[in-house]
Design an enzyme around this catalytic site. Structure first.
Site, PDB file in Angstrom:
ATOM      1  N   GLU A   3       0.823  -1.210   0.000  1.00 24.23           N
ATOM      2  CA  GLU A   3       0.000   0.000   0.000  1.00 24.23           C
ATOM      3  C   GLU A   3       0.853   1.255   0.000  1.00 24.23           C
ATOM      4  OE1 GLU A   3      -3.852   1.888   2.329  1.00 24.23           O
ATOM      5  OE2 GLU A   3      -2.799   0.161   3.156  1.00 24.23           O
ATOM      6  N   LYS A   4       2.048   1.194   0.603  1.00 21.89           N
ATOM      7  CA  LYS A   4       2.929   2.353   0.637  1.00 21.89           C
ATOM      8  C   LYS A   4       3.443   2.708  -0.754  1.00 21.89           C
ATOM      9  CE  LYS A   4       4.484   1.540   5.397  1.00 21.89           C
ATOM     10  NZ  LYS A   4       5.643   1.235   6.265  1.00 21.89           N
ATOM     11  N   HIS A  11      -9.653   0.765  -0.887  1.00 21.43           N
ATOM     12  CA  HIS A  11      -9.842  -0.612  -0.440  1.00 21.43           C
ATOM     13  C   HIS A  11     -11.181  -1.082  -0.996  1.00 21.43           C
ATOM     14  CE1 HIS A  11      -9.854  -3.614   3.205  1.00 21.43           C
ATOM     15  NE2 HIS A  11     -10.253  -4.173   2.078  1.00 21.43           N
ATOM     16  N   LYS A  40     -12.491  -0.188   9.348  1.00 21.79           N
ATOM     17  CA  LYS A  40     -13.501   0.433   8.501  1.00 21.79           C
ATOM     18  C   LYS A  40     -14.519   1.197   9.345  1.00 21.79           C
ATOM     19  CE  LYS A  40     -12.882  -3.552   5.513  1.00 21.79           C
ATOM     20  NZ  LYS A  40     -13.450  -4.865   5.142  1.00 21.79           N
ATOM     21  N   GLU A  78     -10.263  -9.332  -1.336  1.00 22.95           N
ATOM     22  CA  GLU A  78      -9.971  -7.921  -1.082  1.00 22.95           C
ATOM     23  C   GLU A  78      -8.813  -7.421  -1.955  1.00 22.95           C
ATOM     24  OE1 GLU A  78     -10.078  -6.686   2.909  1.00 22.95           O
ATOM     25  OE2 GLU A  78     -11.591  -8.149   3.485  1.00 22.95           O
ATOM     26  N   GLU A  91      -5.903 -10.127   0.103  1.00 19.52           N
ATOM     27  CA  GLU A  91      -6.182 -11.354   0.843  1.00 19.52           C
ATOM     28  C   GLU A  91      -7.607 -11.793   0.549  1.00 19.52           C
ATOM     29  OE1 GLU A  91      -6.160 -10.635   5.044  1.00 19.52           O
ATOM     30  OE2 GLU A  91      -7.684  -9.057   4.925  1.00 19.52           O
ATOM     31  N   ARG A  95     -15.152 -15.923   5.275  1.00 20.98           N
ATOM     32  CA  ARG A  95     -16.237 -15.824   6.257  1.00 20.98           C
ATOM     33  C   ARG A  95     -17.201 -14.726   5.813  1.00 20.98           C
ATOM     34  NH1 ARG A  95     -14.936 -11.092   8.784  1.00 20.98           N
ATOM     35  NH2 ARG A  95     -12.729 -10.528   8.883  1.00 20.98           N
ATOM     36  N   VAL A  98     -18.656  -7.989   8.496  1.00 25.55           N
ATOM     37  CA  VAL A  98     -19.508  -6.991   9.140  1.00 25.55           C
ATOM     38  C   VAL A  98     -20.325  -6.218   8.101  1.00 25.55           C
ATOM     39  CG1 VAL A  98     -19.474  -4.849  10.488  1.00 25.55           C
ATOM     40  CG2 VAL A  98     -17.996  -6.757  11.152  1.00 25.55           C
TER      41      VAL A  98
END
Length: 252
Positions: A3-4, A11, A40, A78, A91, A95, A98
């Site tokens: 990300e850097k 995202h 988030k 993701e 990744e 599952r 949220v």
């Protein structure tokens, strides 16, 4: 580390569903870039920051990855997306997440029901071409934190709870008057999800619902969400994973 190397990365995650009979579908993307300390705060579906061509590419990449793993369950693939809409795999979360309600709101698919059917050996209820992308949904995480005091945790007794309702408004919570918020776990005490025919309507419904949301006895992130709904970058959809922290730093 990756990300850097990216400039103003977003995202973006793809919801997938697979069964034990080899069928696997995607349910479009969620925008999850409004974050603090990599946690988030607000999620949206679909993403306001990618176009149709990128949507097609990123969803198909997620499906190919899940198919290669012979995946059977609800899962989330993701990615980071840079300013030119190139996307990079981070990744896969194997599952339910949220923020799954925003996907349910735009597709009409009950993800938890589908999980239970898959676990029982049944096939998915739909094919890819039967999954609509209808309107826009936003989820506001209601956390027991004080945004005005560096998000200091707010354990304690909840005195009053009044949740909003009406068309396109959903509240997922287990909080009730007299509930004692413990200091030991995640600070999430509720999720406010709104749907609109477009993003403008979803934001308007979100503003109204947040103004009606009463949770007294502890401080919550509701005031922060109301501030963000008046923020130019959020309203334009032009924000990235570092935006909220930069905004808070400027105000401190």
């Amino acid at each position: 580390y990756l990300e850097k190397l990216l400039v103003r990365a977003r995202h973006v995650e793809i919801q997938v569903l697979g069964d034990l009979h080899g069928r696997l579908v995607h349910l479009y993307e969620r925008e999850c870039s409004m974050q603090r300390r990599r946690q988030k705060i607000i999620e949206e579906a679909p993403s306001p920051g990618i176009g149709p061509e990128t949507r097609e590419g990123i969803t198909q990449a997620a499906v190919r990855l899940a198919e290669a793993a012979e995946y059977a369950n609800a899962g989330t693939v993701e990615f980071l997306v840079d300013e030119d809409e190139s996307f990079y795999f981070i990744e896969m979360n194997t599952r339910i997440q949220v923020e799954h309600p925003v996907t349910e709101m735009i597709t009409g698919v009950d993800l938890v029901k589908e999980q239970l059917k898959v676990a029982g050996g049944e096939g998915l209820s739909m094919n890819q071409d039967e999954i609509p992308l209808a309107g826009h949904a936003i989820e506001f995480r209601i956390n027991a934190e004080d945004p005005e005091n560096d998000f200091f945790p707010q354990p304690g007794e909840v005195i009053t709870v009044e949740v909003p309702g009406g068309p396109g408004v959903r509240v997922d919570t287990a909080i009730f008057a007299g509930y004692e918020v413990p200091p030991f776990y995640d600070s999430l005490v509720g999720k406010l999800i709104v749907w609109g025919a477009d993003r403008h309507e979803a934001i308007a419904r979100g503003r109204r619902a947040l103004e009606e949301y009463r949770l007294e006895g502890i401080k919550t992130t509701v005031p922060l969400h109301l501030r963000l709904l008046d923020d130019e970058a959020f309203l334009s959809g032009e924000y990235d994973t570092g935006y909220l922290e930069r905004l808070l730093d400027e105000e401190s």
